[in-house]
Design an enzyme around this catalytic site. Sequence first.
Site, mmCIF file in Angstrom:
data_model
loop_
_atom_site.group_PDB
_atom_site.id
_atom_site.type_symbol
_atom_site.label_atom_id
_atom_site.label_comp_id
_atom_site.label_asym_id
_atom_site.label_seq_id
_atom_site.Cartn_x
_atom_site.Cartn_y
_atom_site.Cartn_z
ATOM 1 N N ASN A 29 0.876 -1.181 0.000
ATOM 2 C CA ASN A 29 0.000 0.000 0.000
ATOM 3 C C ASN A 29 0.910 1.226 0.000
ATOM 4 O O ASN A 29 1.497 1.565 1.017
ATOM 5 C CB ASN A 29 -0.886 -0.042 1.263
ATOM 6 N N LYS A 31 0.184 4.348 -0.389
ATOM 7 C CA LYS A 31 -0.410 5.596 0.122
ATOM 8 C C LYS A 31 -0.133 6.741 -0.864
ATOM 9 O O LYS A 31 -0.044 6.472 -2.061
ATOM 10 C CB LYS A 31 0.110 5.892 1.534
ATOM 11 N N HIS A 114 -9.472 1.500 5.104
ATOM 12 C CA HIS A 114 -8.171 1.725 5.748
ATOM 13 C C HIS A 114 -8.342 2.763 6.858
ATOM 14 O O HIS A 114 -9.129 3.716 6.716
ATOM 15 C CB HIS A 114 -7.147 2.209 4.715
ATOM 16 N N GLU A 116 -6.703 5.225 7.727
ATOM 17 C CA GLU A 116 -6.484 6.623 7.325
ATOM 18 C C GLU A 116 -7.730 7.184 6.637
ATOM 19 O O GLU A 116 -8.055 8.355 6.782
ATOM 20 C CB GLU A 116 -5.234 6.724 6.427
ATOM 21 N N GLU A 186 -5.243 -4.303 10.921
ATOM 22 C CA GLU A 186 -4.156 -3.338 11.055
ATOM 23 C C GLU A 186 -4.370 -2.485 12.300
ATOM 24 O O GLU A 186 -5.104 -1.472 12.247
ATOM 25 C CB GLU A 186 -4.114 -2.409 9.841
ATOM 26 N N GLY A 192 2.778 2.685 10.496
ATOM 27 C CA GLY A 192 3.742 3.753 10.230
ATOM 28 C C GLY A 192 4.491 4.209 11.463
ATOM 29 O O GLY A 192 5.167 5.233 11.434
ATOM 30 N N SER A 232 3.677 -1.722 10.223
ATOM 31 C CA SER A 232 5.138 -1.760 10.365
ATOM 32 C C SER A 232 5.758 -3.126 10.039
ATOM 33 O O SER A 232 6.716 -3.545 10.695
ATOM 34 C CB SER A 232 5.552 -1.297 11.767
HETATM 35 P P1 PGA Z 1 3.022 0.532 7.449
HETATM 36 O O1 PGA Z 1 1.567 0.767 6.825
HETATM 37 O O2 PGA Z 1 3.502 -0.812 6.952
HETATM 38 O O3 PGA Z 1 3.858 1.669 6.920
HETATM 39 O O4 PGA Z 1 2.866 0.541 8.923
HETATM 40 C C1 PGA Z 1 0.633 -0.266 6.719
HETATM 41 C C2 PGA Z 1 -0.677 0.234 6.163
HETATM 42 O O5 PGA Z 1 -1.112 1.332 6.548
HETATM 43 O O6 PGA Z 1 -1.339 -0.439 5.344
#
Ligand code: PGA
Length: 270
Positions: A29, A31, A114, A116, A186, A192, A232
């Site tokens: 992903n 983003k 997601h 976000e 998640e 992140g 992460s």
């Molecule tokens: P990350 O993001 O691996 O950078 O923690 C995962 C995601 O938001 O799908």
Amino acid sequence: MNKNDIEQIIRKEIVEAVMKTQDFLIIGNWKMQKTKQEVKSFLKDIASHDFGQKNKIIIAPPSPYLYLFEEKLRYSNVLYGAQNFYPKESGAFTGEVSVDMLQDFGCKYAIVGHSERRTIFGECNEFISKKVRILIQKNITPILCIGENLNQRKNEDYKHFLATQISEGLQRISQDDVSKVIIAYEPIWAIGTGETASPSQVEELHIYLRKFLVERYGSNIGKDIPLLYGGSVKPSNVKELALAQSVSGFLIGGASLDAKSFIEINNILN
Ligand code: PGA
């Protein structure tokens, strides 16, 4: 040889056995990241790479770059999908992208729910369920994300919160169509942040979710719905996480941006 050494050898053998037999979904992903030039160079690296037949590799770039994926991955077994879209076929929805447009560019997958999108753009389960329904109608696989924040985690009831995100997210599709969905757990506190959930935390949650899916949708459907972990994930921790029970693959943000680390993750899981 002491007891610890023996335990380590046995563990290593178990790890290798699991890695050899289980196929994983590895989903990147991106983003809102990368320039056109960076995308081209990434695609050059992965289009010529042999990922093998075992794992399924999928990348979700920002929508403006989908045309490059269609063009450059035509002869590759790497698949791609969308990070977002609006759940209508077409019309006066300024700034939005439709599922038909995603289909036009060869998307086979789309991320929905997601954290976000939920927290920054206010998407609720109700709206997410409309997105899931239109994807199913258009034969695009929904990757439904669920996850709790740190405050919710402190509350005993957070597992129920996650189960509700699933049942409300899937409320507009039939029982049979539920088998076409991928679910990604998640935890928001691990996205992140560099702070990964531990393999035992992931395992506990995935077992809970698997039980919930079996009870809610029946064992035939519930036992096979892919359950991914995200938050992460990187080359240094993916092996341990892959061993957690009921983990069918990973949704990867940061570590999917670099072709080398993305390829390395597949190598580790191969
Ligand atoms: P990350 O993001 O691996 O950078 O923690 C995962 C995601 O938001 O799908």
